[in-house]
Design an enzyme around this catalytic site. Structure first.
Site, PDB file in Angstrom:
ATOM      1  N   PHE A 118      77.830 109.521  20.406  1.00  0.00           N
ATOM      2  CA  PHE A 118      78.404 110.788  20.839  1.00  0.00           C
ATOM      3  C   PHE A 118      78.393 111.780  19.704  1.00  0.00           C
ATOM      4  O   PHE A 118      78.692 112.940  19.884  1.00  0.00           O
ATOM      5  CB  PHE A 118      79.768 110.580  21.465  1.00  0.00           C
ATOM      6  CG  PHE A 118      79.576 110.227  22.897  1.00  0.00           C
ATOM      7  CD1 PHE A 118      79.488 111.195  23.864  1.00  0.00           C
ATOM      8  CD2 PHE A 118      79.363 108.922  23.271  1.00  0.00           C
ATOM      9  CE1 PHE A 118      79.227 110.866  25.184  1.00  0.00           C
ATOM     10  CE2 PHE A 118      79.107 108.580  24.578  1.00  0.00           C
ATOM     11  CZ  PHE A 118      79.045 109.560  25.543  1.00  0.00           C
ATOM     12  N   LYS A 119      77.998 111.308  18.550  1.00  0.00           N
ATOM     13  CA  LYS A 119      77.710 112.265  17.483  1.00  0.00           C
ATOM     14  C   LYS A 119      76.601 113.198  17.970  1.00  0.00           C
ATOM     15  O   LYS A 119      76.588 114.380  17.643  1.00  0.00           O
ATOM     16  CB  LYS A 119      77.265 111.531  16.212  1.00  0.00           C
ATOM     17  CG  LYS A 119      78.362 110.716  15.554  1.00  0.00           C
ATOM     18  CD  LYS A 119      77.815 109.981  14.346  1.00  0.00           C
ATOM     19  CE  LYS A 119      78.890 109.115  13.702  1.00  0.00           C
ATOM     20  NZ  LYS A 119      78.352 108.322  12.563  1.00  0.00           N
ATOM     21  N   LEU A 263      64.176 107.436  20.746  1.00  0.00           N
ATOM     22  CA  LEU A 263      63.323 108.481  21.293  1.00  0.00           C
ATOM     23  C   LEU A 263      64.082 109.451  22.197  1.00  0.00           C
ATOM     24  O   LEU A 263      63.699 110.619  22.323  1.00  0.00           O
ATOM     25  CB  LEU A 263      62.166 107.849  22.086  1.00  0.00           C
ATOM     26  CG  LEU A 263      61.098 107.121  21.268  1.00  0.00           C
ATOM     27  CD1 LEU A 263      60.086 106.467  22.202  1.00  0.00           C
ATOM     28  CD2 LEU A 263      60.394 108.083  20.323  1.00  0.00           C
ATOM     29  N   THR A 264      65.150 108.974  22.838  1.00  0.00           N
ATOM     30  CA  THR A 264      65.831 109.803  23.835  1.00  0.00           C
ATOM     31  C   THR A 264      66.371 111.115  23.279  1.00  0.00           C
ATOM     32  O   THR A 264      66.087 112.182  23.837  1.00  0.00           O
ATOM     33  CB  THR A 264      66.944 108.998  24.525  1.00  0.00           C
ATOM     34  OG1 THR A 264      66.360 107.873  25.178  1.00  0.00           O
ATOM     35  CG2 THR A 264      67.686 109.847  25.531  1.00  0.00           C
ATOM     36  N   VAL A 529      65.552 116.958  43.092  1.00  0.00           N
ATOM     37  CA  VAL A 529      64.772 115.837  43.635  1.00  0.00           C
ATOM     38  C   VAL A 529      64.469 114.836  42.528  1.00  0.00           C
ATOM     39  O   VAL A 529      64.581 115.143  41.337  1.00  0.00           O
ATOM     40  CB  VAL A 529      63.459 116.325  44.275  1.00  0.00           C
ATOM     41  CG1 VAL A 529      63.765 117.276  45.406  1.00  0.00           C
ATOM     42  CG2 VAL A 529      62.552 116.991  43.240  1.00  0.00           C
TER      43      VAL A 529
END
Length: 529
Positions: A118-119, A263-264, A529
């Site tokens: 959450f940093k 990577l996110t 969608v």
């Protein structure tokens, strides 16, 4: 633009950056409560008194032990309150809109994974959990200075490189399809997986104004294999009457073996950078898990069209005391529609549908504003030899005047069945946009009755097209008909998020018991969608 990932049964980490790298807007059709008897939930429970503040806001009754349990289910919230002692944390929770927060939790606790570091989220322009009751006016959280936005891509870890996915290239589309098929969302029991066809991807990612550079991919440098993606399409939405140009974020996916490569957050930062360079500073996205901080949450509902098949694939359990034949009979639909003048939408209807739909959607706090080109692309199927149909749209034409009084649409998203010898797929229809002139009658007189008839006809038409299930959320005016038309509650929740925009919580069509509530309409009017 922070499109998130999840591994959820209706759209669902450890860390953002160390997580499972998936972010859907819908989910495979999995529900352990689909088409069980409806209308009995909540019996024997007392209704809250409108004049009782404690009843109106359950947070005021929180004890330290209750707060501890709540935080255990909410890694995101726990991170926000880290460092406080129990009493201070409890008091902080009491000051928040916990009624909304509890409604927003996934029904299935196993779906509550930490999307964390959450940093990372604390560096992003998103609403904080403790900012829910802020008196700040609606508007951007951060003012973006375009001359300070980097023209260079965000650096990737060694061994990977950025690519732009070419949706017009057959090889690129095939590789993208395979990435999603093998590494995108599965339900929690790994029984179903979305099957995003090339036709669906073209429909979803090439809406009017689409930008090639917003179809972002990551390849392994040595092998050239596509291992991650994140995509965006432009849209115009209205938030409490204020028009915003936004990016709809979708298809955040990271190869299962690479979810320790962080990577996110890099994908999120890169799509954000690319949108900023195009002058788009806000985004909308949906996720099945709780992150900082949803503006709304809707619940999934499912209506069996072929109950026996759904039972055989493990989607619909046999309710205690019932029989298969009884369930088939219960879910039977008439052979003919009832709405006068109902017919498939044609190109000549585009202007009328655009006008009716936009007027209808103005009734909601969060809605999409459709251009004529968007109606043409998203809502009108073009007959082409051998072309796969994605969307089915219908209008009701008034005899004599030829005025279009009603509109309704659904789209197709098939799920593969992973562990069944008899069936290989579930053909799912998703209730899309609809509108009716009846909504504008004084005090909405006749609206419920009209929608019951119109949406029942949509079910009949979907059944004729050999769909197995109709999925819907508690948005739009759906609480008026979901239970009466035998939609069963699913085990998934869909949270709506705005990136770089602050607004107060918006109704998601459910009450504090997470059940459809006609009084909670008027909130969400946009479907991703």
């Amino acid at each position: 633009m922070s499109e998130q990932e999840g591994n959820q049964s209706e759209h669902q980490s450890e860390h953002v950056g160390e997580s499972e790298g998936k972010l859907p807007n819908e989910t495979p059709t999995t529900s352990q409560s689909t088409n069980a008897s409806t209308g009995t939930a909540g019996k024997g429970e007392k209704k809250s008194s409108d004049g009782d503040p404690a009843a109106a806001n359950p947070a005021t009754k929180l004890t330290p032990s209750m707060a501890e349990s709540l935080l255990e289910l909410n890694p995101a919230l726990r991170s926000e309150l880290a460092g406080m002692d129990k009493e201070k944390a409890t008091e902080a929770l009491r000051q928040m809109n916990i009624s909304d927060l509890l409604t927003g939790l996934s029904v299935n606790p196993k779906n509550q994974k930490d999307m964390a570091s959450f940093k990372f989220w604390q560096t992003q322009p998103v609403i904080r959990f403790d900012d829910r009751e802020s008196e700040s006016p609606d508007g951007p959280i951060k003012i973006v200075e375009l001359d300070q936005v980097s023209r260079e891509p965000i650096p990737l870890v060694d061994g990977f490189e950025w690519v732009t996915l070419d949706i017009d290239d057959e090889a690129d589309v095939k590789e993208f399809y395979e990435l999603l098929a093998n590494h995108y969302v599965e339900d929690g029991s790994a029984m179903f997986r979305f099957n995003y066809s090339p036709a669906f991807l073209n429909w979803a990612l090439k809406a009017p104004g689409w930008k090639r550079e917003w179809h972002v991919g990551v390849r392994a440098s040595k092998s050239g294999k596509l291992v991650a993606s994140i995509c965006g399409v432009p849209a115009e939405i209205a938030v409490r009457g204020k028009s915003l140009k936004v990016t709809e974020i979708n298809f955040l996916c990271v190869h299962k073996k690479l979810r320790s490569k962080r990577l996110t957050p890099v994908l999120i930062k890169e799509i954000t950078r690319r949108c900023y360079l195009n002058g788009i500073y806000q985004a909308i996205y949906t996720v099945g898990i709780m992150l900082p901080t949803p503006v709304s949450a809707c619940r999934y509902y499912h209506r069996a069209l072929d109950w026996l098949k759904l039972h055989e694939v493990g989607f619909s359990p046999l309710p205690i005391g019932s029989t298969k034949s009884r369930q088939v009979t219960r879910n039977h639909l008439p052979g003919h529609t009832s709405t006068p003048g109902l017919r498939p939408m044609q190109s000549k209807d585009i202007d009328a549908v655009q006008d009716l739909l936009n007027r209808y959607l103005k009734r909601f706090d969060l809605s999409q504003i459709f251009s004529r080109k968007e109606v043409d692309h998203l809502l009108l199927h073009k007959e082409k030899p051998g072309a796969e149909q994605i969307v089915w749209s219908y209008v009701a034409e008034e005899p004599g005047t030829h005025r279009i009084t009603d509109f309704a649409a659904f789209y197709s998203l098939e799920s593969s069945v992973l562990q069944n010898s008899k069936h290989k797929n579930v053909k799912a229809a998703y209730l899309y946009y609809y509108a009716t002139e009846t909504a504008f009658a004084e005090k909405e007189k006749g609206l419920k009755e009209r929608l019951l008839m119109l949406i029942n006809d949509v079910l009949i038409l979907a059944k004729k097209e050999r769909f197995d299930v109709m999925n819907a959320l508690t948005l739009h005016d759906n609480p008026l008909f979901l239970e009466q038309l035998k939609f069963g509650a699913g085990d998934g929740q869909l949270h709506y998020y705005l990136f770089n925009y602050r607004t107060a919580p918006i109704a998601g069509g459910v009450n504090d018991k997470n059940l459809p509530d006609e009084r909670k309409r008027g909130g969400v009017g946009v479907i991703l969608v």
